[in-house]
Design a protein around this motif. Sequence first.
Motif, PDB file in Angstrom:
ATOM      1  N   ALA A 102      39.926  38.483  44.429  1.00  0.00           N
ATOM      2  CA  ALA A 102      38.990  37.931  45.309  1.00  0.00           C
ATOM      3  C   ALA A 102      39.331  36.664  45.929  1.00  0.00           C
ATOM      4  O   ALA A 102      39.773  35.692  45.205  1.00  0.00           O
ATOM      5  CB  ALA A 102      37.797  38.001  44.543  1.00  0.00           C
TER       6      ALA A 102
ATOM      7  N   LYS B 213      37.574  34.109  46.548  1.00  0.00           N
ATOM      8  CA  LYS B 213      37.057  32.748  45.852  1.00  0.00           C
ATOM      9  C   LYS B 213      37.270  32.880  44.418  1.00  0.00           C
ATOM     10  O   LYS B 213      36.944  31.979  43.611  1.00  0.00           O
ATOM     11  CB  LYS B 213      35.379  32.804  45.998  1.00  0.00           C
ATOM     12  CG  LYS B 213      35.126  32.958  47.586  1.00  0.00           C
ATOM     13  CD  LYS B 213      33.561  33.097  47.852  1.00  0.00           C
ATOM     14  CE  LYS B 213      33.206  33.273  49.224  1.00  0.00           C
ATOM     15  NZ  LYS B 213      31.671  33.454  49.325  1.00  0.00           N
ATOM     16  N   ALA B 214      38.157  33.763  43.988  1.00  0.00           N
ATOM     17  CA  ALA B 214      38.327  33.844  42.543  1.00  0.00           C
ATOM     18  C   ALA B 214      38.571  32.502  41.716  1.00  0.00           C
ATOM     19  O   ALA B 214      38.031  32.073  40.936  1.00  0.00           O
ATOM     20  CB  ALA B 214      39.113  34.777  42.026  1.00  0.00           C
TER      21      ALA B 214
ATOM     22  N   ASP C 145      38.135  47.234  44.318  1.00  0.00           N
ATOM     23  CA  ASP C 145      37.617  45.964  43.490  1.00  0.00           C
ATOM     24  C   ASP C 145      38.687  44.579  43.401  1.00  0.00           C
ATOM     25  O   ASP C 145      39.819  45.205  43.625  1.00  0.00           O
ATOM     26  CB  ASP C 145      37.333  46.313  42.209  1.00  0.00           C
ATOM     27  CG  ASP C 145      38.730  47.166  41.508  1.00  0.00           C
ATOM     28  OD1 ASP C 145      39.489  47.831  42.318  1.00  0.00           O
ATOM     29  OD2 ASP C 145      39.112  46.919  40.359  1.00  0.00           O
ATOM     30  N   MET C 146      38.096  43.467  43.318  1.00  0.00           N
ATOM     31  CA  MET C 146      38.839  42.524  43.313  1.00  0.00           C
ATOM     32  C   MET C 146      38.919  41.722  42.267  1.00  0.00           C
ATOM     33  O   MET C 146      37.821  41.579  41.724  1.00  0.00           O
ATOM     34  CB  MET C 146      38.834  41.385  44.600  1.00  0.00           C
ATOM     35  CG  MET C 146      39.196  42.397  45.805  1.00  0.00           C
ATOM     36  SD  MET C 146      39.150  41.182  47.206  1.00  0.00           S
ATOM     37  CE  MET C 146      37.319  41.407  47.519  1.00  0.00           C
TER      38      MET C 146
ATOM     39  N   LEU D  22      38.090  38.884  39.777  1.00  0.00           N
ATOM     40  CA  LEU D  22      37.086  37.829  39.399  1.00  0.00           C
ATOM     41  C   LEU D  22      37.048  37.527  38.247  1.00  0.00           C
ATOM     42  O   LEU D  22      37.037  38.254  37.074  1.00  0.00           O
ATOM     43  CB  LEU D  22      35.818  38.111  40.129  1.00  0.00           C
ATOM     44  CG  LEU D  22      35.426  37.763  41.519  1.00  0.00           C
ATOM     45  CD1 LEU D  22      34.133  38.193  41.999  1.00  0.00           C
ATOM     46  CD2 LEU D  22      35.851  36.378  41.944  1.00  0.00           C
TER      47      LEU D  22
ATOM     48  N   THR E 177      30.369  36.666  40.565  1.00  0.00           N
ATOM     49  CA  THR E 177      30.173  37.684  41.871  1.00  0.00           C
ATOM     50  C   THR E 177      30.527  37.227  43.207  1.00  0.00           C
ATOM     51  O   THR E 177      30.578  36.001  43.188  1.00  0.00           O
ATOM     52  CB  THR E 177      28.804  38.353  42.019  1.00  0.00           C
ATOM     53  OG1 THR E 177      28.104  37.081  41.984  1.00  0.00           O
ATOM     54  CG2 THR E 177      28.209  38.827  40.757  1.00  0.00           C
ATOM     55  N   LEU E 178      31.017  38.028  43.875  1.00  0.00           N
ATOM     56  CA  LEU E 178      31.553  37.614  45.192  1.00  0.00           C
ATOM     57  C   LEU E 178      30.498  36.934  46.053  1.00  0.00           C
ATOM     58  O   LEU E 178      30.753  35.955  46.915  1.00  0.00           O
ATOM     59  CB  LEU E 178      32.031  38.766  46.098  1.00  0.00           C
ATOM     60  CG  LEU E 178      33.595  38.885  45.991  1.00  0.00           C
ATOM     61  CD1 LEU E 178      34.033  39.927  46.774  1.00  0.00           C
ATOM     62  CD2 LEU E 178      34.162  37.896  46.689  1.00  0.00           C
TER      63      LEU E 178
END
Lengths: 191, 927
Positions: free
Chosen positions: B620, B622-623, B782-783, B785, B790-791
Amino acid sequence: MIKAILVFNNHGKPRLSKFYQYFPEDMQQQIIKETFQLVSKRDDNVCNFLEGGSLIGGSDYKLIYRHYATLYFVFCVDSSESELGILDLIQVFVETLDKCFENVCELDLIFHVDKVHYILNELVMGGMVLETNMTEILTRIEDQNKLEKQEAGIAAAPARAVSAVKNMNIPQQIKDIKLPDLPQAIKDLKF
Amino acid sequence: MALKKVKGNIERMFDKNLTDLVRGIRNNKENEAKYISQCMEDIKQELRQDNLSVKSNAVAKLTYLQMLGYDISWAGFNIIEVMSSSKFTLKRIGYLAASQSFHCDSELLMLTTNMIRKELNSQNQYEAGLALTSLSCYISMDLARDLSNDILTLKKAVLMMYKVFLKYPEALRPAFPRLKEKLEDPDPGVQSAAVNVVCELARKNPKNYLSLAPVFFKLMTTSTNNWMLIKIIKLFGALTPLEPRLGKKLIEPLTNLIHSTSAMSLLYECINTVIAVLISISSGMPNHAASIQLCVQKLRILIEDSDQNLKYLGLLAMSKILKTHPKSVQAHKDLILQCLEDKDESIRLRALDLLYGMVSKKNLMEIVKKLMVHMDKAEGTIYRDELLSKIILICSQNNYQFITNFEWYITVLVELAQMEFGSKQGHVIGAQLMDVCIRVQAIRAFAVAEMAQLLDVYTSTSQFTIMQEVLYAAAWLCGEFVSELKDPEQTLQSMLKYKVLPQHIESVFIHNIIKIFAHVMEKYELNQQYEEILRLCDLITNKMSESIKSGELEVQERASTSLIIVNIVQEEILAKRNMVATKIMDVDDSVELKPTTVDPKDTVASELLTLFTGELNPVAPKAQKKVPVPEGLDLDAWISEPLEESDSDSEPEMTENLFVKSDKSRSSFYEKHHPEPTEEEIKKSREARKHEQKNNPHYLKGSNSTDTNNTNNVVAVDNIPVAELNLNVPLKVVGQKRSDKYLSTNNDKKKSKKKSKKKKHHSESSSDEAPEAGPIIEVKQDMELPEGATLSDSESDHGLKDDPHKALDIDLDLPAYGFTAKPEQEKVEPEKKEKKHSKKKTEKGKSSKKKSDKHKEKVVHANDNRDSLLTFDNENGGKVDAKTKKVKKEKKEKKKSKDRDGKSKSKKSSSGYEEALGISTPSKEFQ
């Protein structure tokens, strides 16, 4: 806000440039050049809005232009201005010029660029639209012209006379008189 | 004196004036620059003279030259001289020159302050206007601060206030009440100027101006000035997102305007604002569907209009609706697709924006095909780039929601890569290819085959085109999904042919060459084809020893790492081969028997492959930020104290010990597993390198190496091993439009579907939404994280910009406070009162003289007060103000009497006059 007002002819020669945001001179020339390249390749029957022109502002800015005979009038504006409104404003500007110069043509803009600036100053100030009513604009311009005339008075009479003589363009006329090309004539003489 | 004047005039006659200059330039087209430099000399000469009219003439010429791109800032002082002239004619020239050439950083501006102040207080409105117009172009912080009190209530002045606010935000609060007054000024010019200023202010900080909404609402419903209406309606567009109640109130008058107005510009702005309102309230409106319908209908009329301008604007507004009400726009798909064919680029670009919402599973291929056709025809990189990014955008939206056939998409991307774009686009295509392959497992085999083909064709040929960036993706994909490759060795060979590549691409190549090599090696090793492995090792070693000379650090490092790895492998394989060879040589001598098949776990390759194992998952965006900071980790703490502090400490010893310790352990570790190359090896590689350098015609020999002479070189050139091009595919990719075949199959499918549809026509309701029957391909959604994140977590925005409008974010409803604002407001108030009273005084006679005197005292008092508080004002600022006020009053009285005599022409001009004097007249007295 209006960011810049440019007038140039079909060959990209600037006839009037007004920037409401500071750019150094070489940058100004580059902007004019680029704007000309963008605008000039467009047909007359396409729309009058253009996005981009990397030099002058990002995506918020638009070029709005009109093409009259030999001249392009280009306004660079941001999103706070109404597109159609600016188109009308250009029309008002040109009509005012027409009134002031009586059948305005490119030559008027070339030789009286100062006057064109004064007229524009009555329409737009500091990037904001000042007045859109043509009669109002015209009275203001008239008033100021009167002021100038009053000041000039008799003192300016000789100067005016000289400029009238100059306008006859004697040097050009002298140039135009055809004399035989002497050096050539001498060369042609054969001994 | 008079004589001097005449003399000056006579001299002037023979100077060139502006007309002569222009004419001269036109007559000297061939050597314009020379002529102008000559004129510049003349101008400098003229500027040196005393006569102001001569100077102004020179300045006028300079202004013209400025337009042609000549720097005239050196004449700044002369321009100011001309500005200071008492004659309007000359002054005008000076101010024009100033507005064209000065900017807010000019040092000379300091000199103009008092002059402009004088001008602003001039009794001639045009002189004030002149100064204002010019000032608007170059106002600086200092000027804004010093003049904010002098800028009065003329129409131009109202506009000017905006520029003042920009440079000196503190002026906003005290001036705001008067600005608000101007909104209801009887003079339409002043009124529209005020609207203009407030609109500009509110556009940047709308929430502070919500309190003005009722005033504007009244103006909107009563005014007939279209220009002002447009401004107001635009302003409402900015205000509605902040106050939904306002939006609800607006809908009705706006719809009325939409129905009634004949002015297209007004209609368009109304629609725009209605859209903004609808977006802000989204739902909860009883009849908002009707409003949308109305908007879309009107926009359709605009788009269908033959006027290109209206068409453009219609599309622009449509794209705003699309964001919130995609369904209502989709109904006009035909129209928008039609606009894609328009000859006007601007319109096509706008239509492209709308396409995003138009696609469905069914028509995606068709639309993309259309776009590809455009791509072939289009000239101009801007449009092509836009087309490309739109194709990728509409295909990739919502995790490739609309793509039914990924093979088609890969083919499209590959085709795109073979076209000409701006330099940045290659990266976009590459990233997209990688994304698709990582997310869609089923497509990997196909994609990798395509990539291998690309590598085959373009590795050795590509120049600095976008293809290189695509090759980056290709190399990476082939390396990562090497198990999907049909002929990995072939790919390896073609990858080894790379020549000059940008740094990041070359390093990816090197890395993935090793990946593929490991894979290929495994196969050979299991079959005990050690010769093949050694051959490959040589190939790679050759290439790497070239790359190791690269100037780029990253490439160097990777190349040297790879070189060492390959060397190790080579050694081990050599050892194995020798062992096998000896086994074969003396079978009798064998003490222990080894099985002829090699255990897959016991190979060198398997060791090598462990370097590259592991599944890749999309991460993701922003991970990284979501990874929680471990407890006890203080990111702001020093890892090691700065040197100066630690100098006196006893700590260095300890740290030194620490490092020595770790160093030891590390080096011992290395010695165990990775022996340094021996003397012999180094010698060998050096020789090999020398030999290669000799053979390489591109290698620039050092000047000290004298042993290589020309003849040697010629021979060497012949000896260069030319690798055979062993291509399975023709060099030119045939069938430029390979993606078309998917379309045709798709069409076939459709046809058959249609047939079947006819039968069950009744049962099918909305065919557009029905998903295409096709292979269901799983797209990884799904990415990765970190746990617990959460995204959708909100993210603080760090986008701080150096924006002058930030400073103008002042809550104007709060009472004035603080140091600068308060005294100024005090000052403004009594001033106003005084004016009012003095006016009454002239009307009523002398009855209230005492009163006004009292007020004057108050004013002086207030000014004294201000002097003590305002640090920036000069000492006698207050006194000067008081004085000028007195003068003003006198002037005004004069004017009044004139008025009474009936000399003034019209009421309008007189009002302008008074405004020039800074008298804020309550509107009642005019009516």
